[in-house]
Design a protein around this motif. Structure first.
Motif, mmCIF file in Angstrom:
data_model
loop_
_atom_site.group_PDB
_atom_site.id
_atom_site.type_symbol
_atom_site.label_atom_id
_atom_site.label_comp_id
_atom_site.label_asym_id
_atom_site.label_seq_id
_atom_site.Cartn_x
_atom_site.Cartn_y
_atom_site.Cartn_z
ATOM 1 N N LEU A 99 3.111 6.719 -2.639
ATOM 2 C CA LEU A 99 4.398 6.555 -3.311
ATOM 3 C C LEU A 99 5.231 7.822 -3.120
ATOM 4 O O LEU A 99 4.730 8.934 -3.334
ATOM 5 C CB LEU A 99 4.184 6.282 -4.807
ATOM 6 C CG LEU A 99 5.445 6.185 -5.669
ATOM 7 C CD1 LEU A 99 6.307 4.996 -5.245
ATOM 8 C CD2 LEU A 99 5.065 6.069 -7.150
ATOM 9 N N LEU A 119 -1.519 -0.240 -4.043
ATOM 10 C CA LEU A 119 -0.584 0.861 -3.837
ATOM 11 C C LEU A 119 -1.298 2.214 -3.886
ATOM 12 O O LEU A 119 -1.907 2.569 -4.889
ATOM 13 C CB LEU A 119 0.520 0.818 -4.896
ATOM 14 C CG LEU A 119 1.664 1.816 -4.698
ATOM 15 C CD1 LEU A 119 2.391 1.547 -3.383
ATOM 16 C CD2 LEU A 119 2.645 1.756 -5.869
ATOM 17 N N GLU A 135 0.816 -1.216 0.000
ATOM 18 C CA GLU A 135 0.000 0.000 0.000
ATOM 19 C C GLU A 135 0.846 1.260 0.000
ATOM 20 O O GLU A 135 0.403 2.305 -0.489
ATOM 21 C CB GLU A 135 -0.919 0.012 1.232
ATOM 22 C CG GLU A 135 -1.918 -1.129 1.263
ATOM 23 C CD GLU A 135 -2.754 -1.121 2.532
ATOM 24 O OE1 GLU A 135 -2.595 -0.167 3.346
ATOM 25 O OE2 GLU A 135 -3.562 -2.046 2.720
#
Length: 465
Positions: free
Chosen positions: A392, A389, A365
């Motif tokens: 980031l 995901l 994630e």
């Protein structure tokens, strides 16, 4: 650490010198107990106050202390004469009270700071008066290596003949307190303690008295100091070992095991409830086989170490959070075969160049790759199809300096681009619109239909021109 009980005949006191500062004269007392030594500074008035107590309670002769002189009491000759007289007085009192060593005299000589028995008397009194209140508030406490060493050594000593009869000085108050606290912090030091020659990180201790401990934090204490972890393998849930120059996890996990061999592992060595481990800021260069001793581990923090590669930790089926920031990773090949259902990875401040090794971490994630050396925005293709995901970080990579970097990254996530939080910020509507245009241009070249049009059930199609 001093132990007057064991070195009674190898102990001495003497006044080494006298120094006058701001018109006040201080006398430097050297105390030696075995190989331990420290110094104490006192004024003449301190001697008078002590002497009054010793006369009243312990039968010391009144005329033993050199008399006070008002006139010309600051001359070097007089000060030296008084130093010699006080030195003789101190030696006589020390020899007279050697068997009983009353607390008033012990405190005057700072025994309560450096000696096992007298330090524990003060600690027992404090816990007798405040222990219940401390336990009711948070059941957490900070012990020094000195205190833990004193407690451990006290177990080896029979009930001392000069043990105070007053209930509040009983050693059992310390044991009772230790058995109830659930959170413990230990902070070591290589600096000498006070005016003594004691180095805290040279003292050995064990953790046997702590029967209910769930959270343990060790800061700057070498693992060689710890002799036993007692019953912690059955109770401990959270462990932090920071700045302790540890090179291997088994230095603590097997600290009380003589032969640290994988073939000798037994059920008694398993840490049954340990779910969070923090070994950051050490010298670990490899995650060794000892990781199998914590099968319930969920959070593993190994930041600020010397790791270059990840070994197989797929045996940790419950592991969700992995912090490997500030290490020396450059490649992350086939991590899906090394870790299981990982949810969060922090690899910030490493030397990672490619994202290919994360392409099959389907439970992931959150991925922090800030401050690495990723140069090509197309590397995102390896992770853009990860279904979970959402977070980031690529900031402070070379790729983050390219034109329209955010848009080019988000465009590769197709229909999920609005869900992505890039560098701690979700896409704006303007970025999403631009990303959709870039996506459309990309799929036109590939002869496919943009995903955002497919999701809207449109009949438009794009073909190569």
């Amino acid at each position: 650490m001093a132990s007057f009980l064991n070195h009674r005949n190898d102990s001495s006191v003497y006044i080494e010198e006298a120094i006058t500062k701001d018109n006040v004269t201080y006398y430097k007392i050297i105390v030696k107990v075995g190989f331990v030594q420290w110094d104490v500074w006192h004024r003449y008035s301190d001697f008078v106050e002590l002497h009054d107590k010793l006369i009243r309670d312990y039968g010391i002769e009144r005329d033993l202390l050199p008399p006070k002189k008002v006139i010309r009491n600051k001359t070097p000759k007089f000060i030296e004469h008084r130093r010699e007289a006080l030195n003789e007085y101190l030696k006589n009192v020390f020899n007279f009270l050697n068997l009983t060593m009353p607390s008033e005299f012990a405190h005057f000589l700072d025994f309560h700071l450096y000696d096992i028995f007298f330090l524990l008397q003060d600690l027992a009194k404090k816990l007798f008066l405040e222990g219940d209140k401390m336990l009711q508030s948070e059941k957490s406490h900070k012990f020094t290596p000195l205190e833990l060493h004193a407690i451990s050594e006290r177990f080896k000593i029979a009930c001392p003949p000069m043990e105070k009869l007053d209930q509040m000085y009983d050693f059992s108050h310390i044991l009772d307190f230790c058995s109830q606290i659930t959170s413990l912090s230990i902070e070591g030091s290589y600096q000498i303690l006070g005016t003594s020659n004691i180095v805290p990180n040279d003292l050995k201790f064990d953790l046997i008295p702590f029967k209910s401990l769930m959270d343990l934090k060790i800061l700057g204490v070498p693992m060689a100091c710890i002799q036993s972890v007692g019953s912690l393998r059955a109770s401990l849930c959270t462990l932090s070992v920071l700045t302790a120059t540890v090179v291997s996890l088994n230095e603590f996990l097997l600290v009380d095991v003589l032969h640290k061999d994988p073939s000798s592992i037994t059920d008694s060595m398993i840490w049954k409830k340990l779910t969070i481990i923090n070994f950051s800021s050490n010298n670990i260069n490899k995650v060794d086989w000892a990781i199998r001793l914590v099968p319930k581990l969920q959070h593993l923090n190994l930041s600020s170490n010397k790791l270059t590669e990840l070994c197989d930790i797929s045996c940790l089926h419950d592991l969700q959070v992995l912090n490997l920031s500030m290490n020396n990773f450059s490649t992350c090949d086939n991590w899906h075969g090394k870790i299981g259902n990982i949810v969060k990875i922090d690899l910030s401040q490493n030397k990672v160049q490619s994202l290919q090794g994360f392409s099959r971490l389907y439970s992931l994630e959150s991925l922090d790759l800030s401050c690495n050396v990723i140069t090509d925005v197309e590397e995102v293709q390896h992770i853009c199809k990860l279904p979970c995901l959402e977070y980031l970080w690529l900031t402070a990579n070379p790729v983050a300096t390219t034109i329209d970097y955010r848009v080019k990254v988000m465009e590769q996530f197709n229909a999920r681009m609005s869900e992505l939080c890039l560098d701690n910020e979700k896409a704006s509507e303007k970025e999403l619109d631009t990303a959709r245009v870039l996506q459309a241009l990309r799929v036109v070249k590939e002869g496919k239909t943009p995903s955002f049009l497919q999701n809207n059930h449109t009949s438009h199609s794009f073909h190569r021109s």
